[in-house]
Every structure is written in structure tokens, then in C-alpha cells.
Write a protein that holds these residues in place. Structure first.
Motif, PDB file in Angstrom:
ATOM      1  N   GLY A   1       0.784  -1.228   0.000  1.00 51.09           N
ATOM      2  CA  GLY A   1       0.000   0.000   0.000  1.00 51.09           C
ATOM      3  C   GLY A   1       0.812   1.271   0.000  1.00 51.09           C
ATOM      4  O   GLY A   1       0.245   2.367  -0.066  1.00 51.09           O
ATOM      5  N   ASP A   2       2.142   1.200   0.107  1.00 49.49           N
ATOM      6  CA  ASP A   2       2.975   2.405   0.121  1.00 49.49           C
ATOM      7  C   ASP A   2       3.280   2.853  -1.306  1.00 49.49           C
ATOM      8  O   ASP A   2       3.412   2.025  -2.208  1.00 49.49           O
ATOM      9  N   TRP A   3       3.411   4.178  -1.486  1.00 42.44           N
ATOM     10  CA  TRP A   3       3.770   4.678  -2.811  1.00 42.44           C
ATOM     11  C   TRP A   3       4.528   5.986  -2.684  1.00 42.44           C
ATOM     12  O   TRP A   3       4.581   6.600  -1.617  1.00 42.44           O
ATOM     13  N   TYR A   4       5.114   6.398  -3.782  1.00 40.18           N
ATOM     14  CA  TYR A   4       5.903   7.628  -3.832  1.00 40.18           C
ATOM     15  C   TYR A   4       5.722   8.244  -5.217  1.00 40.18           C
ATOM     16  O   TYR A   4       5.418   7.557  -6.191  1.00 40.18           O
ATOM     17  N   GLU A   5       5.906   9.549  -5.313  1.00 39.59           N
ATOM     18  CA  GLU A   5       5.774  10.254  -6.586  1.00 39.59           C
ATOM     19  C   GLU A   5       6.728  11.435  -6.618  1.00 39.59           C
ATOM     20  O   GLU A   5       6.988  12.063  -5.588  1.00 39.59           O
ATOM     21  N   SER A   6       7.248  11.723  -7.793  1.00 36.15           N
ATOM     22  CA  SER A   6       7.950  12.972  -8.069  1.00 36.15           C
ATOM     23  C   SER A   6       7.466  13.427  -9.439  1.00 36.15           C
ATOM     24  O   SER A   6       7.798  12.818 -10.461  1.00 36.15           O
ATOM     25  N   ILE A   7       6.653  14.502  -9.458  1.00 39.61           N
ATOM     26  CA  ILE A   7       5.973  14.933 -10.679  1.00 39.61           C
ATOM     27  C   ILE A   7       6.437  16.344 -11.020  1.00 39.61           C
ATOM     28  O   ILE A   7       6.206  17.287 -10.253  1.00 39.61           O
TER      29      ILE A   7
END
Length: 781
Positions: free
Chosen positions: A445-451
């Protein structure tokens, strides 16, 4: 065993001892399919010790008849036991030695071990007839004799050193050609005797004695081999185990072929069995030292068998096909239809049995079993055993296929949930790590983003959905999709989290869900970072001097729980600072309090850390967590933040009057020429004119114009009005309302966002030589 001496309690057997001397010997490992029996005392007083076969799975299946017919052998190997002295002379032998070796039982005692070999037997006659052979034959014989003598000498040296030894010897047999035997010696000392060691000879069975006992084959194939497969679910491993069960117990060579639609597309055929369907050879096994088998029947080959061939018939009828003997002409026809000449040589004179694999009423493929010429032909008993084996094998193959399909589906789903690439401005460096909490799945369920966002900005996000496994991963995927949408709408972090909270409430109406999230937007032009959190741990900010702090961000309830308001806070970031986002699995577990985990994390990002490579810092954060098998999912995102160089952007403050439009056009030329963008000046002047005109007309106060050269040319106009512009369709008689239509036509992208003091309206043009799109804006999957 017949012996000239008596050895009490010998490993060869036990009997009445005349000397009463106890033996002291090294333990003898029991060979598969071989054991010892009680000795019998002969009536004439001579001590006959007999070693035979114990009740092992290989021999007990056939009862006493099987044991007497095939002494000391499994389906392909016979084991003999000889007692030898320090000089290599035979002083004892088991009862089967005379039946297998090329000498009568009464002639074995006193014979040298080397004399049992084909080289030793030739040596006795070669001395007198050496002149009859050619020089080449003499040299070859001398080489073989030297090799055999050296091997025997090595065995005797091992006995004298009181250690075990092994060698390969070519042994003469009573029936058939000499056989390559593995000889192992085990030292043994018996007082009052010359016995020095036991020699175990493992000799391949002659062709005529293989594949004879149906009960023996059935036990080895169905009970022993299938039990080894157990819960194996890898299709390649299952294929190898199944062919190991067939070869050498049932045939000389075997191949497993499955429908290509099952292996490649994982689809069952739309109709019933058909001989023309393409097949893939999954595995091949043979017991012959002939590379032609691999060359003619390569593993992984996709093929269609010719019509009217036995293979075609098996697939077409879903029934076993028995070819008792393949004639030379029939083998030639198959080779010709298949356009492979070597097939004729391999199949000519062979016996072949094709066994269909049927699971849940569907034809999956077949086993192609071959017995070469000189071996017992396949018959009705073999068909019965083979069909039983194929029925069980089909279940293993079908289970493995279904597991592989479900596993591949789950992995595809899970991997699609995580970013395939992170985007960020050129002055910002980002690295990440993700570690699932379970070995059974790749994503939780963990996530990461760099947008990357227009104007040299970047959105940095880390979140955690409560729970584990695919369910949490699916919810995480929904949130990631929403995050990308909200980022493209350029909503502030607090507003974005508020929208995510409403989404989680909607999802929770059907199934309870909640998540935590930390959202930050960094402006690489101003160096300002706006941060908001919802039930998440605060980000860690590491200053260039190595000091660090957990940012004081207003807390808010987790997403999907309660209705609390999310607030954000702005921070001015020094160039070279590290910004660390993480999930609670990194700092909290069952054996560690969260405060201890946070202290450990801050210790990692101490003095000197801002200058270390981000990859090294990512590795350091995960040190020690791999051994924790009860850990939670872990996501870490580390960004080194720097502002863009002053040469990559320019800004001007304009008065709130219409004459400022002309001023705006005039100031563009200097920076754009410096950037080498002279060709874009006319279009940029027109775009800036429309944006500045709207700002001057609909706002009060100063207007700021900013050009940013960051992977694209972005024009931004800032004013103090909170009203966002919108496109409208002007009629032919309207004098106004066409400005944004012009911007939309000339610019690649345009948009607007609110700020703390008003709004920003921007448009973006691709740089010459670019793809025409913003390269650092990544798709969701």
C-alpha cells in the motif's frame, strides 16, 4: 558370499564365526536399491555369507519374483559388493557377482580387481598377440591399460590410507559388452582375515533387463518421482521432475510438449482437440550420450507436427498412440514430412509411446517417450502405466500453469501501480527506495511520486494505504491516479489532500479504507516549498551544514477518517538541502518504538550527509530492515533541492496599466537571445501580450512577468486577482473574449493556479529540437 576366510559380523552378512574375532570397519553407506541379508551356514561347514537386496521401494514392489529375477539392481543400475585385500585381490563376493561379472563364481576368489576390467582381460592375451594388431591399436590398448591400472592403484592407495575412494572402471560382464562402472571402496579391517575393504560396483543394467518389471516401473514413476514434485508450482521445474521420472525408469528419451496457446498466451483452445495446433517443447531428457537429440529436438521450439504422423494423431484424438516398432521407411517418412533428416536415424527401429495430457477435460499436450533399438518394446502394460502417469502429471502441469498465470497477473497489476519514472527539474535530484513487507507480493500500500510541474516546480509525494497485499495495492493505485490528476490541475498541497480525503470517503462507503499522505510542492525558482500532511509523519529537512529537523506541519486526520481540515505551511529551502519523505514502516516496527526509529533516521542524515550520493543515503536508510520478516511496507523518497541558476529565468514587475503590454514585449528579446531562442521571439511576444493584457484589465495592483527556460519555455504572469480565467467562445460580433483562444492555439499547454496573493496564468512552448511535449511529465503507468 563365498569366501576362503571368515569375517564375523561383516557388512556383507552375518554368520557363525569360526575365529570368534570381532571386526572393526568403517560404516558402509547403503546404495539405493541395495542392502544386506542374513547369511546362511552351509552344511559342509564352509561359511557362506550372502549379500543381496533389502526391501527397498525399487525391489519390494515386485515381491520375491522381482528380486530373484533382477538381483541387486534398480531399473538401470546393478550394485555388486566385493571384499578385497590390500593388494586388490578378491577374498569375498556376494552371490550376484558370478551372475553379472564375466567369470564363474568359483573363479572369482583370488582374482585381481584389475583383471575384472576389459583392459585387464585384454592384457592377459595382448602380450602374446601384440604383433597381430596394428600400431594404433597397440597404442590405444596401452593407453587404456595405463588408465585402468592408475585407477585401480588410486583405489588401493585409498584403502592403505584408510579412506574411501572412487573410480570409473570398464568392467567385463557375462552378457553384453563391457560396461562403465562406478567403483567405490570402503576400508574395513577384520582380525584374522586378509579383508581390507569392501568394493561397491555400480554397473548399468544390460539393455535386455531394462523396462522389464511393470511393478518396479510403476513404483518408481508414480510413487517415488511424483512425490518429489510435491507442491512445486514452477512449470519448468515440474517439467524437469516429470521427465526425470520417465527417464531412465520408463524410456531412453522423452519430451514434454504443451500447446503454445497455453505457454505463450495462457489461453485454452477455443475448440476441441486438433492435431494441427502449434506446440512448444518445454523440456527434453535422454540417457544417451548423443548430442543429436538436443539438435533435432531443441527445447523451446514451437512447431506443428505433420499430418498423419503419430504426434498429429495423439493431439487429434486425445488418446495414447503406440508405435511398437518404427520401421526405417516410417521413420524416413516422418523425417521427410518434418524436413529433418536426423529424425530418421534417431527413430528408426525405436519403439515410441505418446501419452496425452488431459486436465479438466482439456488436452494440454503430450509426452513423447522413446525406447531405442535393443531395448524391450512398449506394450499394453506400458501403455497402462504411462496413461496413469500422464493423468497425474497433467494435474501437476495444469496447477503450475494456473499458478503461473495468476502470479503473472498479480505481478503485472502490482508493478503497474508503482511509478515507472520520476520527473523533476534539472536543479533537483531525486532518488527512491521501495520495499514490500511480504515476500509473496512485490507491491503493497505504500507509494511515492515525483511529478515535474510547469515553471520549474516539482510535486513530491509519499503515501501509505492501511493494510497489505493486493487490496491495499489497488487502493494505492487509485490514489496515485488521483494525485497525478490533481497535480496537473495545479491544486495546492492542502487542497489536493482535501480532494483525496473525499475520494477515500467515497471508497469507504463500499469497503472501509484509510490512508496517510505527505504532499510537498517545491518551486525551484523561488526556493519555496509548500508542505501538507494527512495523518502522515512529518518530512525530514536536512540543511547544508548537516543539521536536520522534522518540519512542523499542521497535522490532519488520515485520509478517509473524520472531516478535519488540511492545512499547509511554506518553508524557504536553502540550496543543497535534503528533503526526506518516508512511510512509518521505516521508523516503526514491533521491536522498536517510533521515537527510536526517528532518532535513527536523523542520525543517518547527520553532518556530511548533504554531500553524499543519494543512492548511498537510500541504502543507508534500509540497512538492517531486510532481516526483519515482520516489517511493514517501506517507501523512501530523498530529494536534493536547489534553485535554478539565475541565468535560466528572468522576471519583471509591470505597472497596472495598458502601456505595460508594450513594455512586456520589449523586455523579452534580451534573455531569449541569450538563450538562443531568437526564432521564438515573435510567438512569445504575442502570447505575453494576451496574458499581460488580461492581467492588467481584470486585476488591480502590480503584475509580474516571468520567463523560465527549463526543458521548455514557460511564460508566467502573476497578479493579485483570485479569479481564474476560462475559455469562452466569442461570437462574430464580440470585441473581446478571444485572447485565451489565441494562447491555446499558439502554446503547447496553458493553465492557471491560485497563489496566496492571487493567481498565476502560464503558457508553455516546446524548445527547438524537443519532442513537442514536456519530456519530464511522465505518464501514470
Amino acid at each position: 558370499m563365498t569366501s576362503g576366510v571368515s569375517a564375523k559380523d561383516s557388512t556383507l552378512g552375518t554368520g557363525g564365526s569360526e575365529s570368534g574375532v570381532a571386526s572393526n570397519h568403517a560404516p558402509l553407506p547403503r546404495a539405493p536399491g541395495n542392502g544386506t541379508k542374513r547369511s546362511r551356514q552351509a552344511s559342509n561347514g564352509t561359511n557362506f555369507q550372502e549379500a543381496g537386496i533389502a526391501e527397498t521401494p525399487e525391489t519390494s514392489a515386485g515381491g520375491g519374483a522381482a528380486e530373484s529375477s533382477h538381483p541387486a539392481m534398480s531399473s538401470s543400475v546393478r550394485t555388486l559388493i566385493l571384499g578385497i585385500d590390500y593388494d586388490g585381490r578378491i577374498v569375498q563376493h556376494d552371490r550376484n557377482a558370478g551372475k553379472i561379472l564375466g567369470r564363474k563364481p568359483e573363479d572369482l576368489l583370488g582374482v585381481q580387481l584389475i583383471e575384472l576390467t576389459s583392459v585387464g582381460a585384454e592384457g592377459s592375451s595382448a602380450d602374446g598377440n601384440n604383433d597381430q594388431g596394428t600400431a594404433a591399436q597397440a597404442n590405444s590398448h596401452a593407453a587404456r591399460q595405463a588408465d585402468g591400472a592408475a585407477a585401480v592403484a588410486g583405489l588401493l592407495e585409498a584403502i592403505r590410507s584408510d579412506r574411501e575412494g572412487s573410480a570409473m572402471l570398464t568392467i567385463d560382464t557375462r552378457e553384453g559388452p563391457p560396461a562403465e562402472a562406478v567403483v567405490t571402496v570402503h576400508p574395513m579391517r577384520a582380525g584374522g582375515t586378509s579383508l581390507a575393504a569392501l568394493a561397491l560396483l555400480r554397473i548399468p543394467a544390460p539393455n535386455s533387463e531394462r523396462f522389464v518389471d511393470p511393478a518396479l516401473m510403476r513404483r518408481q514413476m508414480l510413487d517415488g518421482s511424483l512425490a518429489r514434485i510435491g507442491d512445486t508450482l514452477d512449470i519448468d521445474d515440474v517439467a524437469r521432475e516429470l521427465l526425470d521420472a520417465l527417464v531412465p525408469h520408463f524410456c531412453n528419451a522423452s519430451g514434454l510438449l504443451l500447446l503454445e496457446s497455453l505457454v505463450g498466451d495462457d489461453e485454452l483452445p477455443a475448440h476441441g482437440p486438433e492435431g494441427s495446433l502449434p506446440l512448444r517443447r518445454i523440456a527434453l531428457r535422454h540417457d544417451r550420450k548423443d548430442p543429436a537429440w538436443e539438435a533435432v529436438f531443441p527445447t523451446g521450439e514451437i512447431l506443428r507436427y505433420p499430418a498423419h504422423s503419430p504426434y498429429y494423431q495423439c493431439m487429434d484424438t486425445s488418446s495414447p498412440v503406440l508405435e511398437t516398432t518404427i520401421s526405417k521407411s516410417q521413420a524416413g517418412e516422418i523425417a521427410k514430412a518434418w524436413r529433418r533428416k536426423p529424425v530418421a536415424k534417431l527413430l528408426s527401429g525405436a519403439s515410441m509411446l505418446l501419452l496425452p495430457l488431459i486436465a479438466r477435460g482439456t488436452m494440454l499436450g503430450f509426452f513423447a517417450c522413446t525406447r531405442e533399438e535393443g531395448f524391450r518394446r512398449f506394450d499394453a502394460y506400458d501403455v497402462e502405466i504411462g496413461v496413469d502417469f500422464a493423468a497425474r502429471a497433467a494435474m501437476f502441469i495444469d496447477n503450475a500453469r494456473r499458478y503461473s498465470r495468476e502470479h503473472a497477473t498479480a505481478l503485472t497489476l502490482q508493478r503497474s501501480m508503482l511509478p515507472t519514472g520520476l520527473s523533476y527539474p534539472s536543479s533537483v535530484e531525486v532518488r527512491h527506495r521501495y520495499l514490500p513487507g511480504s515476500k509473496l507480493i512485490e507491491v503493497g500500500g505504500d507509494w511515492y511520486e515525483s511529478i515535474a510541474l510547469p515553471g520549474g516546480r516539482v510535486a513530491l509525494v509519499v503515501g501509505d494505504v492501511a493494510g497489505h497485499g493486493v487490496r491495499a495495492a489497488v487502493t494505492m493505485g487509485r490514489l496515485r491516479t488521483a494525485i497525478h490528476t490533481l497535480a496537473m490541475l495545479e491544486l495546492p498541497p492542502a487542497d489536493s489532500l482535501q480532494q483525496l480525503d473525499e475520494l477515500m470517503h467515497t471508497l469507504g462507503e463500499r469497503e472501509p479504507h484509510f490512508a496517510t499522505c505527505a504532499y510537498a510542492v517545491y518551486d525551484a525558482v523561488s526556493g519555496e516549498c509548500e508542505v501538507a500532511v494527512a495523518g502522515h509523519l512529518p518530512p525530514l529537512l536536512v540543511h547544508p551544514d548537516g543539521s536536520n529537523e522534522l518540519l512542523d506541519v499542521p497535522p490532519a486526520p488520515p485520509l478517509g477518517i473524520g472531516d478535519g481540515e488540511v492545512e499547509s505551511r511554506r518553508f524557504q529551502i536553502e540550496d543543497g538541502s535534503l528533503f526526506v519523505l518516508y512511510t512509518d514502516g521505516l521508523v516503526e516496527n514491533k521491536g522498536q518504538d517510533i521515537s527510536d526509529g526517528l532518532a535513527r533516521l536523523r542520525g543517518i542524515f547527520g553532518p556530511g550527509s548533504p554531500t553524499r550520493p543519494l543512492e548511498d543515503l537510500c541504502k543507508a536508510t534500509l540497512d538492517g530492515v531486510y532481516s526483519d520478516h515482520q516489517r511493514d511496507d517501506i517507501a523512501v523518497l530523498i530529494a536534493r533541492l536547489r534553485r535554478l541558476s539565475e541565468d535560466s529565468y528572468a522576471s519583471w514587475t509591470l505597472a497596472p496599466k495598458l502601456t505595460s503590454v508594450r513594455e512586456a514585449r520589449s523586455v523579452l528579446a534580451e534573455p531569449m537571445k541569450r538563450w538562443g531562442l531568437e526564432d521564438m521571439i515573435p510567438t512569445t511576444e504575442l502570447l505575453v501580450s494576451e496574458l499581460v493584457t488580461n492581467a492588467v484589465r481584470y486585476s488591480r495592483g502590480e503584475v509580474t512577468l516571468r520567463l523560465v527556460n527549463e526543458k521548455a519555455l514557460v511564460c508566467e504572469v502573476l497578479d493579485n486577482s483570485g479569479a481564474l480565467p476560462r475559455l469562452r467562445q466569442a461570437s462574430g460580433q464580440d470585441e473581446n473574449g478571444r485572447g485565451l483562444q489565441v494562447v491555446r492555439q499558439l502554446a503547447h499547454r496553458w493553465g492557471a493556479r491560485r497563489t496566496a496573493t492571487g493567481k498565476v496564468v502560464w503558457c508553455q512552448q516546446p524548445l527547438p529540437g524537443s519532442m513537442g511535449v514536456m519530456d519530464d511529465i511522465q505518464p501514470l503507468h
